[in-house]
Design an enzyme around this catalytic site. Structure first.
Site, PDB file in Angstrom:
ATOM      1  N   SER A   1      54.978 -40.646   5.528  1.00 38.08           N
ATOM      2  CA  SER A   1      53.836 -41.532   5.724  1.00 38.08           C
ATOM      3  C   SER A   1      52.939 -41.084   6.884  1.00 38.08           C
ATOM      4  O   SER A   1      52.420 -39.975   6.876  1.00 38.08           O
ATOM      5  CB  SER A   1      54.360 -42.966   5.932  1.00 38.08           C
ATOM      6  OG  SER A   1      53.332 -43.908   5.809  1.00 38.08           O
TER       7      SER A   1
ATOM      8  N   HIS B   1      56.762 -46.193  -2.054  1.00 40.97           N
ATOM      9  CA  HIS B   1      56.363 -45.507  -0.833  1.00 40.97           C
ATOM     10  C   HIS B   1      57.548 -44.961  -0.033  1.00 40.97           C
ATOM     11  O   HIS B   1      57.462 -43.901   0.572  1.00 40.97           O
ATOM     12  CB  HIS B   1      55.554 -46.479   0.034  1.00 40.97           C
ATOM     13  CG  HIS B   1      55.033 -45.896   1.307  1.00 40.97           C
ATOM     14  ND1 HIS B   1      54.266 -44.755   1.330  1.00 40.97           N
ATOM     15  CD2 HIS B   1      55.176 -46.280   2.603  1.00 40.97           C
ATOM     16  CE1 HIS B   1      53.947 -44.463   2.594  1.00 40.97           C
ATOM     17  NE2 HIS B   1      54.501 -45.372   3.380  1.00 40.97           N
TER      18      HIS B   1
ATOM     19  N   ASP C   1      54.070 -45.353  -6.010  1.00 40.00           N
ATOM     20  CA  ASP C   1      53.616 -45.258  -4.625  1.00 40.00           C
ATOM     21  C   ASP C   1      52.227 -45.866  -4.476  1.00 40.00           C
ATOM     22  O   ASP C   1      51.374 -45.688  -5.348  1.00 40.00           O
ATOM     23  CB  ASP C   1      53.550 -43.778  -4.218  1.00 40.00           C
ATOM     24  CG  ASP C   1      53.811 -43.543  -2.743  1.00 40.00           C
ATOM     25  OD1 ASP C   1      53.335 -44.351  -1.932  1.00 40.00           O
ATOM     26  OD2 ASP C   1      54.481 -42.562  -2.411  1.00 40.00           O
TER      27      ASP C   1
END
Length: 454
Positions: free
Chosen positions: A249, A421, A387
């Site tokens: 991320s 994610h 995602d």
């Protein structure tokens, strides 16, 4: 940038919402929560609850509520009326117990990592692990690290081993990789380093003071501290062929910009796992007015946890009871406490968010515009099939990189099934398989080079 002191958090609203939700849970049949998704049961310590639902809840002292595993969603997807409509299953007694350790997140980290077979003592395979806090400046700031050595190896063998560096995302910490450490540490002659970025996890939490209010100063905050850690740990001067970096991320964004601005050849391969701020949104994202206001004032979920005081751990349980639901009870409990410990720690590195992202998580300074072609390492971009990060960002960056270097395989894309994610937790087995394969393939490339040089 820490404006949380101006935010008036009404604790009574939270208490009332918790009590009303317990009442609804009492009326809910457990069977309605059962699905094909992995679940875990979180007990309700009803005797410690106060409020209008207490008498009804006592009827279910021996009952439990089943929580479904829930993947993370886009940060603007929760309307205001739902902020306190979730259940907060942790008892007030347990929340108070956690609060008593609020200034000692290392305890929660130690308890969590102790679930691993090789910490704090070596296991039957000879693997050993340590928690190391490496000083990085004269002010006493340090980077917190969990390092795992292969059998028969120690820090003295740094130059002869391959090294995997694991970097968490926004608000995270090294403990979130709990379910990955055992598989990764089983790869021969690999040393695993999971670190907390400065201002996150159990690393130092200095005030977020920048040289100037711009993205370059944010870069320096993280890049300089990371580079000092590399040097202190004798990793900086190793050949890049011995370094593999996996970053998630916002951590992926920071590692990408570190390579672009500081050292384009800092690793053999950079794994960009569900990376943030790569491109701007291709379609407009509806952002509630309240969310924009909170975002621009740097008021985050962590602010709510801190403002909740003794009920902070209970607030976190509304999230952790779903996010860790596929884990066994002990793992989920230890991860919850760890999450509370780092979420409740003083705000620091988290205040970088408003510099990098606009409300709605739209990139203010997209990585694709910052010279992605300058990276000399190989790249691979991993996205979950569900995602909320846009896979198009990885595809566009790969096109730029591959065209610039005239190498169609220099930067590639992987989409992971049954994942959102947080791939490392959404699909643990596949994530571990992908990463261990990368490690093994890197070892094989090294062996081929040695054979060719003979």
């Amino acid at each position: 940038m820490n404006s949380s002191s101006s935010f008036n958090f009404d604790l009574n609203n939270l208490l009332n919402s918790v009590n009303s939700n317990v009442a609804s849970l009492v009326r809910r049949k457990k069977s309605t929560a059962v699905s094909s998704n992995p679940t875990t049961k979180v007990s309700i310590a009803t005797t410690s609850l106060e409020g209008p639902a207490t008498s009804a809840a006592r009827d279910l002292v021996e009952e439990s509520v089943v929580h479904q595993y829930k993947r993370s969603t886009h940060p603007t997807s929760v309307p205001l009326h739902r902020l306190f409509s979730n259940s907060f299953p942790l008892s007030i007694k347990d929340s108070l117990d956690d609060y008593s350790y609020r200034r000692n997140p290392l305890k929660f980290q130690r308890d969590l990592l102790s679930l691993l077979p090789f910490y704090p003592r070596p296991d039957a395979l000879g693997r050993s692990a340590q928690v190391i806090q490496t000083p990085i400046d004269a002010d006493g700031n340090y980077i917190n690290e969990f390092v795992i050595y292969p059998a028969g190896k120690t820090e003295a063998d740094t130059a002869t081993m391959n090294h995997l560096i694991m970097v968490h995302g926004y608000g995270g910490g090294l403990g979130f990789f709990l379910k990955n450490f055992e598989a990764l540490s089983a790869v021969d002659n690999w040393c695993v380093h999971a670190i907390d970025l400065l201002g996150y996890g159990c690393s130092s939490r200095p005030p977020f003071k920048l040289e100037s209010e711009d993205i370059d100063s944010v870069d320096k905050w993280f890049h300089n501290s990371y580079e000092k850690w590399l040097k202190k740990r004798n990793l900086y001067t190793l050949p890049s062929s011995q370094i593999l970096v996996m970053a998630h991320s916002m951590g992926a964004y920071l590692m990408g910009t570190y390579g672009i601005k500081k050292n384009p050849n800092f690793c053999d391969k950079l794994l960009m796992v569900s990376p943030g701020a790569i491109i701007k949104h291709r379609t407009p994202v509806s952002v509630p007015a309240y969310f924009t206001k909170l975002w621009e004032q740097n008021i985050s979920p962590f602010t709510l946890v801190r403002k909740a005081g003794p009920l902070g751990s209970k607030v976190v349980s509304g999230w952790s009871s779903r996010r860790f639901a596929k884990l066994d009870r002990n793992e989920a409990d230890k991860l919850h406490k760890y999450a509370y410990g780092i979420f409740n720690s003083p705000g620091s590195g988290e205040y970088m968010l408003n510099y990098l992202l606009a409300p709605g998580a739209d990139a203010r300074h997209p990585l694709i515009e910052r010279g992605i072609h300058k990276l000399e390492c190989k790249l691979e971009w991993w996205y979950g099939k569900e995602d909320w990060m846009d896979v198009k960002g990885g595809q566009l960056c790969s096109n730029i990189i591959n065209n610039y270097h005239h190498d169609p395989s220099r930067s590639t894309i992987v989409e992971v099934e049954d994942s959102g994610h947080h791939i490392y937790l959404d699909n643990i087995e596949k994530f571990n398989e992908l990463l261990t394969n990368e490690m093994k393939e890197m070892s094989e490339r090294q062996e081929k080079k040695r054979e060719m040089s003979k």
